[in-house]
Design a protein around this motif. Structure first.
Motif, mmCIF file in Angstrom:
data_model
loop_
_atom_site.group_PDB
_atom_site.id
_atom_site.type_symbol
_atom_site.label_atom_id
_atom_site.label_comp_id
_atom_site.label_asym_id
_atom_site.label_seq_id
_atom_site.Cartn_x
_atom_site.Cartn_y
_atom_site.Cartn_z
ATOM 1 N N PRO A 50 0.841 -1.197 0.000
ATOM 2 C CA PRO A 50 0.000 0.000 0.000
ATOM 3 C C PRO A 50 0.879 1.251 0.000
ATOM 4 O O PRO A 50 1.988 1.246 0.549
ATOM 5 N N ARG A 51 0.381 2.276 -0.634
ATOM 6 C CA ARG A 51 1.136 3.531 -0.667
ATOM 7 C C ARG A 51 1.196 4.120 0.731
ATOM 8 O O ARG A 51 0.207 4.120 1.456
ATOM 9 N N LEU A 52 2.355 4.625 1.089
ATOM 10 C CA LEU A 52 2.507 5.245 2.398
ATOM 11 C C LEU A 52 2.317 6.745 2.270
ATOM 12 O O LEU A 52 3.188 7.462 1.803
ATOM 13 N N THR A 70 -1.011 6.931 6.749
ATOM 14 C CA THR A 70 -0.657 5.516 6.839
ATOM 15 C C THR A 70 0.733 5.330 7.431
ATOM 16 O O THR A 70 0.967 4.376 8.167
ATOM 17 N N LEU A 71 1.646 6.232 7.130
ATOM 18 C CA LEU A 71 2.982 6.165 7.720
ATOM 19 C C LEU A 71 2.934 6.447 9.221
ATOM 20 O O LEU A 71 3.612 5.776 10.008
ATOM 21 N N GLY A 130 3.978 3.898 12.226
ATOM 22 C CA GLY A 130 4.894 4.267 13.313
ATOM 23 C C GLY A 130 4.288 4.022 14.686
ATOM 24 O O GLY A 130 4.962 3.534 15.597
ATOM 25 N N VAL A 131 3.011 4.337 14.826
ATOM 26 C CA VAL A 131 2.325 4.094 16.106
ATOM 27 C C VAL A 131 2.251 2.597 16.394
ATOM 28 O O VAL A 131 2.498 2.155 17.524
ATOM 29 N N LEU A 132 1.927 1.798 15.382
ATOM 30 C CA LEU A 132 1.856 0.345 15.572
ATOM 31 C C LEU A 132 3.228 -0.236 15.906
ATOM 32 O O LEU A 132 3.335 -1.147 16.738
ATOM 33 N N ALA A 179 0.068 -6.736 9.605
ATOM 34 C CA ALA A 179 -0.097 -7.694 8.506
ATOM 35 C C ALA A 179 -1.385 -7.438 7.731
ATOM 36 O O ALA A 179 -1.398 -7.499 6.504
ATOM 37 N N LYS A 180 -2.459 -7.149 8.446
ATOM 38 C CA LYS A 180 -3.746 -6.940 7.787
ATOM 39 C C LYS A 180 -3.764 -5.650 6.976
ATOM 40 O O LYS A 180 -4.292 -5.613 5.868
ATOM 41 N N TRP A 181 -3.178 -4.595 7.507
ATOM 42 C CA TRP A 181 -3.271 -3.303 6.847
ATOM 43 C C TRP A 181 -2.128 -3.018 5.869
ATOM 44 O O TRP A 181 -2.303 -2.293 4.914
ATOM 45 N N TYR A 182 -0.949 -3.576 6.125
ATOM 46 C CA TYR A 182 0.211 -3.237 5.300
ATOM 47 C C TYR A 182 0.728 -4.400 4.470
ATOM 48 O O TYR A 182 1.536 -4.195 3.571
#
Length: 186
Positions: free
Chosen positions: A10-12, A16-17, A21-23, A53-56
């Protein structure tokens, strides 16, 4: 060509970035809190790993897992052993492949992915690496079957399997998180 699209990262963008970073920070913090002693520890980093894993997906999940492993060891003052990082990468790949681009994760998908990760990464590879680095004789299948560390790690994984599946199901299929992900990633 659908397979190639699956491995497209996915584009950062800024949001999303920032979320990534928070995750990552949350994963490092959660890794500090475990239940049990040094021989039998139960941790909860599978939650943040599952969200990444699910989002990125696997394309961002692999370098992020490597970076998290490196920073966790650096902050913990432990020696950095690249073999353990490779096991972490295997786990990130399994979860990324199983979870990415899925709005809803079924019980079967979670059970198989988590079971495969626990068996390959925790029971087999991590146990073999711990045996090598701590001079525990697990050099053959017979020695491994007689080693208490193998049985303790297998028992721990067997206990954690349904717990991880239930917690992952509840968090990764949470309607609010799915709604938030749609807002951030679209």
């Amino acid at each position: 060509m659908k397979t190639l699209e699956y491995f497209r990262a996915p584009r950062l963008r800024t949001q999303t970035l920032a979320l990534l970073g928070v995750l990552m920070a949350l994963d490092i913090i959660i890794s500090r809190f475990t239940i049990g002693n040094s021989f039998f520890q139960i941790g909860f980093t599978f939650i943040t790993g599952g969200l990444i894993a699910k989002w990125y997906g696997p394309m961002w999940g692999l370098p992020v897992a490597f970076l998290i492993d490196f920073l966790t060891n650096l902050l913990g003052g432990q020696p950095y052993i690249i073999a353990f990082a490779l096991v972490k990468l295997l786990s990130a790949f399994i979860f990324g492949y199983a979870y990415y681009q899925r709005e809803y994760l079924s019980w079967w998908r979670l059970t198989i992915a988590i079971g495969l990760q626990l068996l390959l990464a925790n029971v087999i590879l991590n146990t073999a690496l711990l045996g090598m680095y701590n001079f525990i004789p697990v050099h053959s299948i017979q020695a491994a079957l007689n080693s208490p560390i193998v049985w303790a790690r297998a028992l721990k994984s067997l206990v954690m399997w349904p717990i991880e599946v239930i917690i992952s199901y509840l968090i990764l299929n949470n309607k609010q998180l799915v709604k938030m992900a749609k807002q951030i990633f679209n």
